[in-house]
Design an enzyme around this catalytic site. Sequence first.
Site, PDB file in Angstrom:
ATOM      1  CE  LYS A  14      -4.068  -1.934   2.116  1.00  0.00           C
ATOM      2  NZ  LYS A  14      -4.546  -2.484   3.441  1.00  0.00           N
ATOM      3  CD  GLN A  38      -4.281  -4.582   6.697  1.00  0.00           C
ATOM      4  OE1 GLN A  38      -4.136  -3.391   5.636  1.00  0.00           O
ATOM      5  NE2 GLN A  38      -4.710  -5.696   6.158  1.00  0.00           N
ATOM      6  CG  ASP A  91     -10.900  -0.174   5.216  1.00  0.00           C
ATOM      7  OD1 ASP A  91     -10.666  -0.664   3.843  1.00  0.00           O
ATOM      8  OD2 ASP A  91     -10.169  -0.691   6.213  1.00  0.00           O
TER       9      ASP A  91
HETATM   10  N1  GUN Z   1      -7.630  -6.724   6.084  1.00  0.00           N
HETATM   11  C1  GUN Z   1      -7.843  -7.557   5.028  1.00  0.00           C
HETATM   12  N2  GUN Z   1      -8.735  -6.828   4.072  1.00  0.00           N
HETATM   13  C2  GUN Z   1      -8.811  -5.575   4.579  1.00  0.00           C
HETATM   14  C3  GUN Z   1      -9.419  -4.484   4.292  1.00  0.00           C
HETATM   15  O1  GUN Z   1     -10.190  -4.215   3.158  1.00  0.00           O
HETATM   16  N3  GUN Z   1      -9.572  -3.386   4.853  1.00  0.00           N
HETATM   17  C4  GUN Z   1      -8.616  -3.261   6.062  1.00  0.00           C
HETATM   18  N4  GUN Z   1      -8.567  -2.330   6.811  1.00  0.00           N
HETATM   19  N5  GUN Z   1      -8.177  -4.470   6.589  1.00  0.00           N
HETATM   20  C5  GUN Z   1      -8.356  -5.603   5.856  1.00  0.00           C
END
Ligand code: GUN
Length: 293
Positions: free
Chosen positions: A54, A98, A121
């Site tokens: 990311k 996350q 998100d």
């Molecule tokens: N962990 C796995 N998928 C995701 C997601 O889409 N968002 C977040 N914040 N954590 C994740």
Amino acid sequence: MTARIIDGKAEAARLRAQIAVDVAELKRDHGVVPGLAVVLVGNDPASEVYVRNKATQTREAGMASFEYRLPESLSEHALLELIGELNARPDVHGILVQLPLPPQISSERILTAIAPEKDVDGLHPINVGYLAAGKAGLVPCTPLGCVILAKTVHESLQGLDVVVVGRSVLVGRPVAQLLLGENCTVTIAHSQTRDLPSTCRRADLLVVAVGRPQMVRGAWIKPGATVIDVGINRVPKDGGGTRLVGDVAFDEAVEVAGAITPVPGGVGPMTIACLLANTLTCARLRLGLSVAA
Ligand code: GUN
């Protein structure tokens, strides 16, 4: 007939390139650099990889990346304080915490503490509510990626019979809502669905997000259907080591479907690209600018 393979890697690269152009334009015309803060608590290896990717892709798109790596033992109070600071910072346009979080921290309380206008998100109850109401808001990244990939096959999704397998908050429910917004006829199937194979066989567009390796078999797929496989499962490989497989038995499905996403290289790369798109959306909305439909 062998299905067309939907190239998520190429589509994600195309989307990121467009975002980089839009970011440069925002910088030039408004002096604003979109900023994304990513918070990782603990050291789950899969999450570490996602967070690293990311950050790299955020910078490559010309945006600012702020990373917070915090210990597994972090208190909920301390995380709430950090979110309060990030909510107040003008250089942070998007915040992602996350998941999963360690057990002493309530993910519900954390997600609710993020300012809805910075919720890249799309998991804040306000944004979940907007999506359920069919209104514009920030939508979760993986579901958005699924819809973009489906649109590379079907110019319009209108009227398609869609079956979504899985009802998770992160994928199943929001992807079903997005597809309803595209005027599809949507069925959400799950572990209690009585006859899953025949339910799946009704689908023109089958979206599978259950987290069970290769659960959906070739015989469950309507000939010519489009299959979007959200699963990423690590399984033992013949002869040692591991490999990644989806929730769909790809080798069988590819002989029946009209188009299918591979794993890896399908939905996965779209998730981060959509995260960048959401960050740009946050920055544009803050400036009172319109956002692409
Ligand atoms: N962990 C796995 N998928 C995701 C997601 O889409 N968002 C977040 N914040 N954590 C994740």
